[in-house]
Scaffold this active site. Sequence first.
Site, PDB file in Angstrom:
ATOM      1  N   LEU A 106      43.780-108.037 -80.457  1.00 48.79           N
ATOM      2  CA  LEU A 106      44.337-108.900 -79.417  1.00 48.79           C
ATOM      3  C   LEU A 106      44.544-110.338 -79.888  1.00 48.79           C
ATOM      4  CD1 LEU A 106      42.291-107.786 -76.262  1.00 48.79           C
ATOM      5  CD2 LEU A 106      44.653-107.199 -76.820  1.00 48.79           C
ATOM      6  N   ALA A 165      42.891-102.740 -73.147  1.00 44.36           N
ATOM      7  CA  ALA A 165      41.944-103.518 -73.950  1.00 44.36           C
ATOM      8  C   ALA A 165      41.749-104.911 -73.365  1.00 44.36           C
ATOM      9  CB  ALA A 165      42.460-103.637 -75.388  1.00 44.36           C
ATOM     10  N   SER A 166      40.491-105.303 -73.260  1.00 42.85           N
ATOM     11  CA  SER A 166      40.157-106.649 -72.813  1.00 42.85           C
ATOM     12  C   SER A 166      38.714-106.919 -73.172  1.00 42.85           C
ATOM     13  CB  SER A 166      40.347-106.800 -71.303  1.00 42.85           C
ATOM     14  OG  SER A 166      40.052-108.122 -70.882  1.00 42.85           O
ATOM     15  N   SER A 191      41.370-106.226 -62.817  1.00 42.58           N
ATOM     16  CA  SER A 191      40.041-105.985 -62.268  1.00 42.58           C
ATOM     17  C   SER A 191      39.963-106.524 -60.851  1.00 42.58           C
ATOM     18  CB  SER A 191      38.987-106.690 -63.136  1.00 42.58           C
ATOM     19  OG  SER A 191      37.698-106.643 -62.549  1.00 42.58           O
ATOM     20  N   TYR A 246      36.729-112.942 -55.921  1.00 41.82           N
ATOM     21  CA  TYR A 246      35.677-113.912 -56.251  1.00 41.82           C
ATOM     22  C   TYR A 246      36.132-115.328 -55.914  1.00 41.82           C
ATOM     23  CZ  TYR A 246      33.010-110.274 -58.539  1.00 41.82           C
ATOM     24  OH  TYR A 246      32.281-109.130 -58.769  1.00 41.82           O
ATOM     25  N   TYR A 304      34.107-114.163 -66.813  1.00 43.21           N
ATOM     26  CA  TYR A 304      34.848-112.900 -66.722  1.00 43.21           C
ATOM     27  C   TYR A 304      35.879-112.904 -65.599  1.00 43.21           C
ATOM     28  CZ  TYR A 304      35.928-107.942 -66.470  1.00 43.21           C
ATOM     29  OH  TYR A 304      36.593-106.738 -66.441  1.00 43.21           O
ATOM     30  N   LYS A 359      40.034-112.455 -66.278  1.00 42.05           N
ATOM     31  CA  LYS A 359      40.873-111.412 -65.684  1.00 42.05           C
ATOM     32  C   LYS A 359      41.946-112.012 -64.783  1.00 42.05           C
ATOM     33  CE  LYS A 359      40.388-107.752 -66.594  1.00 42.05           C
ATOM     34  NZ  LYS A 359      40.761-106.953 -67.783  1.00 42.05           N
ATOM     35  N   PRO A 365      40.533-102.242 -60.842  1.00 43.63           N
ATOM     36  CA  PRO A 365      39.350-101.445 -60.476  1.00 43.63           C
ATOM     37  C   PRO A 365      38.154-102.332 -60.120  1.00 43.63           C
ATOM     38  CG  PRO A 365      40.188-100.902 -62.684  1.00 43.63           C
ATOM     39  CD  PRO A 365      40.772-102.211 -62.285  1.00 43.63           C
ATOM     40  N   PHE A 393      28.682-104.358 -54.797  1.00 39.48           N
ATOM     41  CA  PHE A 393      29.946-104.213 -55.510  1.00 39.48           C
ATOM     42  C   PHE A 393      30.493-102.811 -55.317  1.00 39.48           C
ATOM     43  CE2 PHE A 393      26.434-103.880 -58.534  1.00 39.48           C
ATOM     44  CZ  PHE A 393      26.651-102.662 -59.150  1.00 39.48           C
TER      45      PHE A 393
END
Length: 347
Positions: free
Chosen positions: A65, A85-86, A127, A133, A157, A161, A186, A221
């Site tokens: 990446l 990928a992340s 995500s 959030y 994080y 995202k 997700p 969650f």
Amino acid sequence: MTRDLVLVTGGSGFVAGHCILALLQAGYDVRTTLRSPQREAALRNALRAAGEEADGRLQVAAADLMGDEGWDGATAGCAYVLHVASPLAAAAPKDESELIRPACEGTLRVLRASRRAGVRRVVLTSSFAAIGYGRVVKRPYDERDWTDLSARGLAAYPKSKTLAERAAWDFVDGEGQGLELAVVNPVGIFGPLLGPDLSASILLVKTMLEGRLWAVPRLMFGVVDVRDVADLHLRAMTDPAAAGERFLATGGDFMAMQAIAQALKDGLGARAAAVSTRVLPDWLVRLAARFSATARQAATPELGRVKNATSAKAQAMLGWQPRPAAEALVATGESLLRLGLVSPPKP
């Protein structure tokens, strides 16, 4: 008839592995990227153990990446790209750019290479962290919502995202030249492992089964099965209605950590004897956060918050039907135990 070729980025990852498996089972040819060629054998062995002989239908390309090399070759001839990928660190990084730069720059590298290769559609794995959030809503979160990047105490994080997904939409709107984009968001991803590499959500279940969480914080969650996440990627890849849309993926209402612990005990019986359903009071978590990095990860603005989210859009628009959350959790525990990845609780 020639089968479509699909690129899946980050093939050694939990979600990517299941996407590869689902694509092969659906009859596609697959190419995947790995940062290290040494991981190819492990991937093929994992697919074989899951009942899929990938010889001749799975290609592997080296790409990272954080570098341009390899991406044009990886996307060449592909009809679709699943950009899974992340970076995801097990602990909060000292410098948030360690997560944000690879997420944003890597996403744009994949999109630019996809555009040059004439790819029809890219499905980006984002995500719930890009949705729910930094701001409170009085209804279940859905695809209209975005994480508030200006919120105090927002972790690296969710920032990574959110910024990566925003960058993807901006690129397609401004420079996409007809490239289609769909996004899957997700919640916490659980379910059966294909190999011994453990994501953060799987590590949580492992820690519970080993009795290393003597009590759980008041955090909530969502839970979704990785097999259903892979299925949603395939639906978003080909359904005409999915172009230009984002899809929140959850296997039902959000669960408190105490309920997650109870689901493991109910589903695994004696094998989950070490799982604790005791609840830590918020004040004790905040006190412990002064001395423990693990406690600091729990003592966030999310502590004690009641929240929920809905996947009604994916179900109505794409016909997606996720497994119940408890089934995903039990499948996680079953695979950890089957693979011998759970250490016996200390006496």
